[in-house]
Motif scaffolding. Structure first.
Motif, PDB file in Angstrom:
ATOM      1  N   VAL A 243       0.833  -1.204   0.000  1.00 55.00           N
ATOM      2  CA  VAL A 243       0.000   0.000   0.000  1.00 55.00           C
ATOM      3  C   VAL A 243       0.867   1.253   0.000  1.00 55.00           C
ATOM      4  CG1 VAL A 243      -1.862  -1.196   1.170  1.00 55.00           C
ATOM      5  CG2 VAL A 243      -0.228   0.112   2.527  1.00 55.00           C
ATOM      6  N   ARG A 244       2.106   1.102   0.424  1.00 58.37           N
ATOM      7  CA  ARG A 244       3.153   2.118   0.369  1.00 58.37           C
ATOM      8  C   ARG A 244       4.441   1.421   0.787  1.00 58.37           C
ATOM      9  NH1 ARG A 244      -0.443   3.458   4.447  1.00 58.37           N
ATOM     10  NH2 ARG A 244      -1.482   4.883   2.997  1.00 58.37           N
ATOM     11  N   PRO A 245       5.594   2.024   0.572  1.00 60.24           N
ATOM     12  CA  PRO A 245       6.828   1.360   1.001  1.00 60.24           C
ATOM     13  C   PRO A 245       6.792   1.015   2.495  1.00 60.24           C
ATOM     14  CG  PRO A 245       7.356   3.150  -0.481  1.00 60.24           C
ATOM     15  CD  PRO A 245       5.883   3.256  -0.193  1.00 60.24           C
ATOM     16  N   GLY A 246       7.144  -0.219   2.803  1.00 60.08           N
ATOM     17  CA  GLY A 246       7.172  -0.662   4.189  1.00 60.08           C
ATOM     18  C   GLY A 246       5.834  -1.072   4.761  1.00 60.08           C
ATOM     19  N   GLU A 247       4.801  -1.181   3.917  1.00 64.70           N
ATOM     20  CA  GLU A 247       3.449  -1.428   4.420  1.00 64.70           C
ATOM     21  C   GLU A 247       2.664  -2.276   3.426  1.00 64.70           C
ATOM     22  OE1 GLU A 247       0.026   1.508   6.353  1.00 64.70           O
ATOM     23  OE2 GLU A 247       2.067   2.224   6.004  1.00 64.70           O
ATOM     24  N   VAL A 248       1.977  -3.330   3.930  1.00 68.24           N
ATOM     25  CA  VAL A 248       1.243  -4.251   3.052  1.00 68.24           C
ATOM     26  C   VAL A 248      -0.141  -4.546   3.628  1.00 68.24           C
ATOM     27  CG1 VAL A 248       3.366  -5.376   2.252  1.00 68.24           C
ATOM     28  CG2 VAL A 248       2.119  -6.361   4.190  1.00 68.24           C
ATOM     29  N   VAL A 249      -1.026  -5.009   2.738  1.00 69.54           N
ATOM     30  CA  VAL A 249      -2.271  -5.650   3.172  1.00 69.54           C
ATOM     31  C   VAL A 249      -2.143  -7.134   2.868  1.00 69.54           C
ATOM     32  CG1 VAL A 249      -3.818  -3.683   2.983  1.00 69.54           C
ATOM     33  CG2 VAL A 249      -3.412  -5.115   0.979  1.00 69.54           C
ATOM     34  N   HIS A 285      -1.353  -4.942   7.445  1.00 63.03           N
ATOM     35  CA  HIS A 285      -2.792  -4.761   7.646  1.00 63.03           C
ATOM     36  C   HIS A 285      -3.498  -6.044   7.217  1.00 63.03           C
ATOM     37  CE1 HIS A 285      -2.337  -0.359   8.098  1.00 63.03           C
ATOM     38  NE2 HIS A 285      -1.456  -0.452   7.121  1.00 63.03           N
ATOM     39  N   LYS A 286      -4.285  -6.635   8.088  1.00 60.47           N
ATOM     40  CA  LYS A 286      -5.037  -7.835   7.733  1.00 60.47           C
ATOM     41  C   LYS A 286      -6.339  -7.429   7.030  1.00 60.47           C
ATOM     42  CE  LYS A 286      -3.211 -10.696  11.484  1.00 60.47           C
ATOM     43  NZ  LYS A 286      -3.511 -11.405  12.757  1.00 60.47           N
TER      44      LYS A 286
END
Length: 386
Positions: A243-249, A285-286
């Motif tokens: 969703v952005r660098p360093g962050e996922v769903v 993020h789940k």
């Protein structure tokens, strides 16, 4: 124009695959016609595709590949003209973004997997990459018997639009099997990229080296698994997205009795221990899957018309439904909605994504008819970076 160079791989030329959540020039899609995916009655699929065409054309250019067939071309033009007129009426009487119908024959409509993957240079220039395509597994476990038209799409599209492109064949890679943060990190699944039907003569390290060379990645994250019963050997784009660098769903379920639980938990544990190309720990993020599994019904099965050698379906078959198979467009996100018993989980997915993306419009798209084809919104779209 194909770029020819000394050696097997384009290395250190400054081109990198940008993140999907970055600015787009446009989106490539393919008009749906295959009866083994969209049925002899294609009205449901066409309605969902039309919703996506509409949202894209409002915000960026659309490149729609249409069969070189007078009947299908006329049908596609009539539908897109209606959409363009609607957008015009809402935008002061003119179409701001281009709608391009391009006559290129394909075997099906999975633009994510058969269209070129674009990489960008430091100066903003763009090039395509022509990876090999063998219908998700070739003679081992491919989903249809002939894929020559799909395999030719990247070179034909780039030649038509005037883009230079690297020829990565015979290396097999589908666009849905990779996700990038645009900051040096690439994400894949072991179940897909190490499957026997793709590049069996290459080691994991050799596959990783090719990903880094062609897509400009510095580090590859290897999630173990994807979505249960995903016939692509579990593409990453159905289970996890940046969703952005360093962050996922990450697609998730709390139901320990659901077969998805072990698959998602394995990827969750891996991601907790991983760092990206810049050494960052990942924020996860789940994003729960639909509460009620989406299954093939008798009416659904009766609508399919399968060709010889094509993977067939059965009543009660569980489809690989996931809200992670959403698509970023300029200023918005298009999110699958499955309806029926999943109205509550549909809303939950929208709310979670709105919380993660307060600067974007999060738009639900009725997508069960796309899922019946074998994929979802992300699978039928491929971005051209801005």
């Amino acid at each position: 124009m194909k770029i020819t160079r000394e050696g097997a791989l384009p290395i250190n030329d400054g081109f990198r695959m940008p993140a999907e959540f970055g600015r787009h020039e446009g989106t490539i899609m393919i008009y749906p016609t295959r009866p083994g995916s969209w049925g002899k009655n294609r009205s449901g699929a066409l309605a969902s595709f039309a919703l996506i065409f509409y949202e894209i054309i409002k915000r960026e250019d659309l490149y729609l590949l249409v069969p070189d067939n007078p009947e299908y071309y006329a049908e596609a033009k009539e539908l897109t003209d209606l959409i363009a007129n609607k957008v015009c009426s809402e935008c002061g009487g003119r179409l701001v973004h281009a709608l391009n119908l391009i006559k290129i024959d394909t075997d099906d409509s999975w633009a994510r997997d058969v269209a070129p993957i674009f990489v960008s240079g430091r100066d903003g220039s763009k090039r395509g990459v022509n990876f090999g395509f063998n219908a998700w597994g070739g003679e081992v476990d491919g989903l249809y018997a002939s894929w020559d038209k799909d395999n030719a799409v990247p070179s034909k599209f780039c030649d038509f639009c005037g883009y230079e492109y690297y020829d990565a064949e015979p290396f097999i890679l589908e666009g849905g099997s990779v996700h990038t943060d645009g900051d040096g990190t690439l994400m894949v699944t072991e179940s897909c990229l190490l499957s026997k039907g793709r590049n069996p003569s290459l080691s994991r390290q050799q596959i990783e080296d090719r990903l880094k060379a062609y897509l400009g990645a510095e580090k590859v994250l290897w999630l173990p698994r994807g979505i249960y019963n995903d016939e692509t050997n579990e593409h990453v784009d159905n289970v996890c997205a940046f969703v952005r660098p360093g962050e996922v769903v990450l697609a998730w379920t709390d139901n320990v009795n659901d077969p998805q639980y072990e698959l998602s938990n394995a990827s969750y544990e891996y991601l907790l221990s991983a760092t990206d190309a810049k050494g960052r720990r990942l924020k996860i993020h789940k994003l729960p899957i639909p509460d009620v599994p989406v299954l093939i019904g008798e009416e659904d099965l009766a609508n399919y018309v399968f060709e010889e050698g094509e993977d067939e379906r059965s009543v009660g078959e569980r489809l690989a439904a996931s809200y992670v198979n959403y698509y970023y467009i300029n200023g918005a996100i298009l999110v699958p909605q499955f309806g029926g018993a999943n109205e509550e989980s549909d809303k939950r997915a929208l709310d979670i994504l709105r919380g993660i993306h307060p600067d974007r419009t999060v738009i639900g798209i009725a997508a069960k008819d796309i899922l019946l084809g074998g994929g979802n919104i992300h699978c039928i779209t491929q971005q051209i970076p801005g």
